[in-house]
Design a protein around this motif. Structure first.
Motif, short mmCIF file in Angstrom:
data_model
loop_
_atom_site.label_atom_id
_atom_site.label_comp_id
_atom_site.label_asym_id
_atom_site.label_seq_id
_atom_site.Cartn_x
_atom_site.Cartn_y
_atom_site.Cartn_z
N TRP A 59 -2.40 -5.36 -2.82
CA TRP A 59 -3.53 -4.51 -3.23
C TRP A 59 -3.78 -3.42 -2.20
CZ3 TRP A 59 -8.29 -4.25 -0.59
CH2 TRP A 59 -9.27 -3.51 -1.23
N TRP A 60 -3.68 -3.77 -0.91
CA TRP A 60 -3.89 -2.77 0.14
C TRP A 60 -2.81 -1.70 0.11
CZ3 TRP A 60 -1.00 -1.83 4.73
CH2 TRP A 60 -1.62 -0.96 5.63
N LYS A 64 -3.33 2.29 -0.68
CA LYS A 64 -2.86 3.31 0.25
C LYS A 64 -1.95 4.32 -0.44
CE LYS A 64 -1.02 3.51 4.95
NZ LYS A 64 -0.36 2.74 6.03
N ALA A 65 -1.12 3.84 -1.37
CA ALA A 65 -0.23 4.75 -2.11
C ALA A 65 -1.03 5.68 -3.02
CB ALA A 65 0.76 3.94 -2.93
N LYS A 70 -3.08 11.26 -4.48
CA LYS A 70 -4.20 12.11 -4.92
C LYS A 70 -3.97 13.56 -4.50
CE LYS A 70 -8.05 8.87 -5.24
NZ LYS A 70 -9.36 8.47 -4.65
N PRO A 71 -4.19 14.54 -5.43
CA PRO A 71 -4.02 15.95 -5.03
C PRO A 71 -5.14 16.39 -4.09
CG PRO A 71 -4.88 15.80 -7.26
CD PRO A 71 -4.57 14.40 -6.84
#
Length: 317
Positions: A59-60, A64-65, A70-71
């Motif tokens: 999940w972590w 993080k990915a 995210k732009p």
């Protein structure tokens, strides 16, 4: 009073968390079935990580990915500052003082002529010192060097002490060897005492590892019946003896064990699964056990023995 109560509550909360961590079992599950290996790392009922990329660690990583994907908003370019033309400042010449004007009027001597004059005087002094040396000076220097060499020669103990006994050196060497042997013997005794004190606590730590629900399903295969029978005998002896050895060190609980030969088959089957757990509290208990046994079995008796020896030596004197 309020501050003390708050600190007490914080201390109790920290101690409670430490106690929970020591009591809760940590471990995991593993399986190797049909050539596929899977695992799970767990803390009590919480999944930390597994072979499928789940759990808290998975999940972590996913979170993080997502942050990376995210732009990001483009930053506004900063307006360039206008460049101002800087005019070079003119240096103002200051007026000279009267003492500077007087220095300008003083005539300057030629440096090359002074250097030549100094060179001629130094060469004359060197020639006079060379011609002035006599044979007596050289003889005095050689005598001084000979005396220094005589002083530097080391004297043997026989020359210094007429009552020199060579057997004293042998006795000193024997004493040094005896001291070295005694120090080595003391170190070996300490290691043996530590090992004897640590045997049961170490066994306690090993027994803390619990291997539960051990499942083994092996098929020993070979196309040749004779080779298959020999392999079956070797592997079955190795597996059963290994389980007996590990059950003495660790806590082993079996589910099913099946080892059988497969005659006339080229490929066998090696399926196994199990669960392994361990509590950190067992290490704390074993460490306290070791300290108590070492303290009351080795450390305190040795201190009392040395004190008695000192008292007896003082009485004899």
């Amino acid at each position: 009073m309020i501050v003390l109560k708050i600190l007490l509550y914080i201390l109790l909360a920290v101690l409670g968390i430490i106690l929970i961590v020591l009591i809760t079992p940590a471990g995991g599950e593993f399986s190797y079935i049909d050539g596929k290996f899977t695992y799970k790392v767990k803390l009590w009922i919480f999944d930390i990580m597994n072979s499928e990329g789940g759990g808290l660690y998975g999940w972590w990583k996913k979170r993080k990915a997502k942050k990376k994907d995210k732009p990001q908003k483009p930053k506004k370019p900063k307006k360039p500052k206008p460049i101002k033309d800087k005019k070079p400042k003119k240096k103002k010449e200051r007026e000279k003082y009267e003492w500077e004007k007087e220095l300008d009027d003083i005539p300057v001597n030629d440096p090359e002529a002074d250097i030549k004059a100094e060179g001629s005087t130094s060469s004359e002094a060197v020639s006079e010192s060379i011609t002035g040396n006599t044979v007596s000076d050289t003889e005095s220097v050689s005598e001084a060097v000979g005396k220094d060499e005589k002083k530097k020669k080391p004297k043997h103990k026989k020359d210094e002490d007429p009552e020199y006994d060579p057997f004293d050196d042998e006795e000193d060497e024997d004493k040094a060897e005896d001291e070295e042997k005694s120090s080595i013997g003391d170190k070996i005794e300490k290691i043996v005492d530590i090992w004897e004190s640590a045997q049961r606590p170490m066994l306690k730590i090993f027994k803390g590892f619990k291997l539960k629900d051990l499942y083994i399903d092996f098929e020993i295969a070979d196309e040749d019946a004779c080779d298959c029978a020999l392999k079956y005998g070797k592997y079955s002896a190795l597996i059963y003896n290994g389980i007996a050895f590990f059950s003495e060190l660790f806590t082993v609980r079996l589910k099913t064990i099946d080892v059988r030969p497969a005659f006339g088959v080229s490929k066998g089957r090696w399926d196994a699964a199990g669960k392994l757990y361990f509590r950190l509290g067992t290490m704390v208990i074993a460490g306290a056990w070791f300290l108590i046994t070492y303290l009351f079995r080795t450390f305190l008796p040795e201190k009392l023995r040395k004190r008695k020896m000192k008292k007896s030596a003082a009485r004899q004197k």
